[in-house]
Scaffold this motif. Sequence first.
Motif, short mmCIF file in Angstrom:
data_model
loop_
_atom_site.label_atom_id
_atom_site.label_comp_id
_atom_site.label_asym_id
_atom_site.label_seq_id
_atom_site.Cartn_x
_atom_site.Cartn_y
_atom_site.Cartn_z
N PHE A 71 3.60 -10.72 5.65
CA PHE A 71 4.49 -11.99 5.76
C PHE A 71 4.16 -12.73 7.14
N ILE A 72 3.88 -14.10 7.12
CA ILE A 72 3.67 -15.05 8.18
C ILE A 72 4.80 -15.88 8.26
N TYR A 73 5.50 -16.00 9.31
CA TYR A 73 6.84 -16.73 9.47
C TYR A 73 6.24 -18.10 10.36
N GLY A 74 6.57 -19.06 9.74
CA GLY A 74 6.90 -20.38 10.23
C GLY A 74 7.64 -21.38 9.94
N ALA A 75 7.56 -22.57 9.58
CA ALA A 75 8.39 -23.35 9.19
C ALA A 75 8.88 -22.86 7.95
N HIS A 76 8.11 -22.22 7.15
CA HIS A 76 8.69 -21.47 5.98
C HIS A 76 7.88 -20.29 5.83
N THR A 77 8.17 -19.19 5.12
CA THR A 77 7.74 -17.89 5.15
C THR A 77 6.38 -17.86 3.96
N SER A 78 5.12 -17.64 4.41
CA SER A 78 4.17 -17.18 3.54
C SER A 78 3.93 -15.80 3.36
N ARG A 79 3.50 -15.56 2.04
CA ARG A 79 3.20 -14.26 1.59
C ARG A 79 1.78 -14.03 1.14
N TYR A 80 1.21 -13.05 1.75
CA TYR A 80 -0.11 -12.75 1.34
C TYR A 80 -0.26 -11.13 0.52
N PRO A 81 -0.53 -10.94 -0.46
CA PRO A 81 -0.66 -9.59 -1.08
C PRO A 81 -1.72 -8.96 -0.49
N ILE A 82 -1.82 -7.68 -0.23
CA ILE A 82 -2.77 -7.16 0.54
C ILE A 82 -3.34 -6.17 -0.31
N VAL A 83 -4.88 -6.47 -0.53
CA VAL A 83 -5.60 -5.83 -1.44
C VAL A 83 -5.87 -4.42 -0.88
N LYS A 84 -6.77 -4.51 0.37
CA LYS A 84 -7.16 -3.19 0.92
C LYS A 84 -6.95 -3.10 2.26
N GLN A 85 -6.39 -2.20 3.06
CA GLN A 85 -6.42 -2.19 4.57
C GLN A 85 -6.91 -0.71 5.12
N ALA A 86 -7.65 -0.85 5.97
CA ALA A 86 -8.22 0.39 6.56
C ALA A 86 -8.40 0.10 7.98
N GLU A 87 -8.60 0.98 9.04
CA GLU A 87 -8.94 0.75 10.21
C GLU A 87 -9.64 -0.28 10.71
N HIS A 88 -10.94 -0.63 9.93
CA HIS A 88 -11.82 -1.69 10.04
C HIS A 88 -11.92 -2.66 9.11
N ILE A 89 -11.28 -2.55 7.98
CA ILE A 89 -11.27 -3.53 6.74
C ILE A 89 -9.85 -4.04 6.54
N PHE A 90 -10.03 -5.31 6.18
CA PHE A 90 -8.56 -6.01 5.92
C PHE A 90 -8.91 -7.31 4.86
N GLN A 91 -8.43 -6.87 3.41
CA GLN A 91 -8.65 -7.75 2.55
C GLN A 91 -7.09 -8.10 1.94
N PHE A 92 -7.09 -9.37 1.61
CA PHE A 92 -5.83 -9.97 1.18
C PHE A 92 -6.11 -11.08 0.17
N LYS A 93 -5.12 -11.46 -0.57
CA LYS A 93 -5.07 -12.48 -1.51
C LYS A 93 -4.50 -13.75 -1.04
N THR A 94 -5.15 -15.17 -1.03
CA THR A 94 -4.60 -16.27 -0.50
C THR A 94 -3.63 -16.66 -1.49
N GLN A 95 -3.12 -17.85 -1.46
CA GLN A 95 -2.23 -18.56 -2.36
C GLN A 95 -2.97 -18.94 -3.44
N ASP A 96 -4.42 -19.40 -3.49
CA ASP A 96 -5.24 -19.56 -4.71
C ASP A 96 -5.53 -18.38 -5.10
#
Length: 312
Positions: free
Chosen positions: A119-144
């Motif tokens: 979740f990223i909070y600004g003028a409105h809240t944006s949500r990005y599903p996390i596909v994979k997270q590890a100590e040195h890896i981070f993968q997420f889906k954009t709004q597209d």
Amino acid sequence: MFFIALNRNIIVTFAERTRCCTQCDKVLESGACCVILTRMRNCFYIFILCMVAVACQQGSKESTPVVPEEDMQAKQMLQGIWMDEDEEAPSFRAEGDTIFYPDTTSQPARFAIIGDTLFIYGAHTSRYPIVKQAEHIFQFKTQDDEVIHLVKSQNADDIHYFDHCKPVALNQRQTIKRDTVVFVANERYHFYVQVNPTKQKVVKQALNDDGLEVENVYYDNSIRFILFHGANRVYQHDFHREDFQKLVPREVLRQCVLSDLVYSHADTDGVRYVAQLAIPDSPSSYEVEILVSYQGRMSMSLVSGVPDNASY
């Protein structure tokens, strides 16, 4: 059938009640058996009220919404600088509760990881599903629905991508002065325009190269317009973005900068200028014609920006 009285633990049968009430009407009206029945009825009402109160309290507890807890371990794992896996360019830096971006126009934003969502909070809240997270890896889906692959930076020099202290506005941020002199029916008119930068921020939502929604900051202008007829001042006004809210939709105007006031022409009705309201880094803009009569009356009409012109 028995009726139980609280007073003196007396038990009176239905037969005894009938007998005492038959022998004396006064006993029926004010006897002990009637007192017992009245007290029993009151106790019954109190019991029912207590049961209702308990049921309501339990129902209220059951309907209380459960607030999901933030995943502090995942948040701690996200701390650091993250680079695009393919382009090896910095995407963002997570520090504490805040995400920072490498470009100077994107505002830092508060973030949280709840469940499998960033979740990223600004003028409105944006949500990005996390596909994979590890100590040195981070993968997420954009709004597209595109999957972004990031890796944590191991280069200490990458911190210099985030050395800027605050967002820098992209617009001109300088004072512009213009003088125009025209003759109408042999009468001399002098128009004076001055564009003044202000500290009023204009925040525009945009997607960066990694598909993250960021807030770019610009600064608005105010424009002073003065019309002289000879040495006489006929009209003066300081135009601000809010002056155009009847012609430009509010959601669009919120992201516009009052960029300039450009001379169009003068005719028998008055002098005509065009106010330019532009959305920064976008081809979208609104143009509003401002007509100032030689008697000092001002009116506006929309020139471009929507299919149908409007005026007031």
